[in-house]
Scaffold this active site. Structure first.
Site, PDB file in Angstrom:
ATOM      1  N   TYR A 148      16.153   1.366  -4.823  1.00 39.31           N
ATOM      2  CA  TYR A 148      15.477   2.041  -3.706  1.00 39.31           C
ATOM      3  C   TYR A 148      16.487   2.604  -2.695  1.00 39.31           C
ATOM      4  CZ  TYR A 148      11.086   3.006  -1.296  1.00 39.31           C
ATOM      5  OH  TYR A 148       9.995   3.616  -0.733  1.00 39.31           O
ATOM      6  N   LYS A 200      12.690   3.537   5.060  1.00 44.40           N
ATOM      7  CA  LYS A 200      11.478   2.764   5.329  1.00 44.40           C
ATOM      8  C   LYS A 200      11.720   1.726   6.421  1.00 44.40           C
ATOM      9  CE  LYS A 200       8.710   4.721   2.350  1.00 44.40           C
ATOM     10  NZ  LYS A 200       7.616   5.606   2.817  1.00 44.40           N
TER      11      LYS A 200
END
Length: 257
Positions: A157, A164
């Site tokens: 990620y 995020k």
């Protein structure tokens, strides 16, 4: 379907196809009684227009690139002319160049990282700012974004995880500033889903298998509907005084070691 959003007017960003969480939000919002407008950007806007036809009621699609201030302001003006207020705003936008997802975390050019942060993080505050007056005009306005648990480092990620984490922090600050206006601001943290965006994450297949095995409740990797319903719950007036929160819709995975 309970009419939790009867008479509400909701703008949903980020709808690409029927597998997306944003589509599930728009669909359920309509089924719960809301009027819905979608936005799309660039070449992807055509996909949004095609997908809009698959909703219970075809929704209008406005051009809005969140990196283009003129398009943002034009969208605000269009929504104002149509509705005069906005009861719900959904931020379902995230993007990073291929260098920012998968592979090594270090060594990624700042230009690529800055683009990911601009679209995936900073735009949350920018959209809130742009639509703030229309949200103020509602009697129970709600601004909801989507995140993927940023409390740990997920396989592949990488910089999107950093985006995020920034989004989750931005959510708290926007909630702080918008609270006096009566605008609730929250995020929904969904479990992994087999969306277009997920296909670009290296190691995602292994993550999905681990998630399904460990989540206390059953998690369907192909079903964005539960997340769409949670977002709609936050959009409804039935969640008063809930702001600055990250609501997990992940079958309890975040709660177990």
């Amino acid at each position: 379907m309970p009419q939790l959003l009867a008479g509400r007017r909701v703008l949903v960003t980020g709808v690409l196809n029927e597998d997306s969480i944003a589509f599930a939000v728009a669909k359920n919002a309509q089924l719960m009684g809301a009027d819905v407008i979608l936005t799309g950007a660039g070449r992807a806007k055509r996909l949004t227009e095609l997908t809009a036809k698959r909703l219970p009621e075809q929704a209008p699609v406005l051009e809005m690139d969140v990196t283009n201030d003129e398009q943002i302001e034009a969208t605000v003006a269009d929504v104002d002319a149509r509705w005069g207020r906005l009861d719900g705003l959904v931020h379902a936008i995230a993007f990073g160049p291929s260098t920012t997802i998968g592979g090594e975390f270090v060594g990624v050019p700042f230009e690529d990282v800055s683009k990911a942060i601009h679209i995936s993080t900073w735009s949350f505050a920018r959209l809130g700012e742009a639509f703030r007056d229309l949200l103020r005009a509602s009697d129970a306005a709600s601004y909801v974004g989507l995140t993927f648990d940023a409390s740990i480092a997920w396989p592949g990620y990488n910089w999107m995880g950093v985006c995020k984490a920034g989004l989750e922090s931005a959510n708290r600050y926007v909630a702080r500033d918008f609270g006096p206006d009566g605008i609730r601001v929250n995020l929904v943290s969904a479990g992994p889903l087999r969306t277009v965006a997920a296909k670009s994450v290296g190691g995602f297949d292994a993550l999905q298998q681990h998630f399904v095995a460990r989540a206390p409740m059953h998690w369907d990797l192909k079903d964005p509907d539960p997340t769409g319903k949670v977002v709609c719950s936050l959009l409804s007036p039935m969640m008063p005084c809930v702001t600055g929160e990250i609501v997990h819709c992940d079958s309890g995975f975040h709660a177990v070691a």
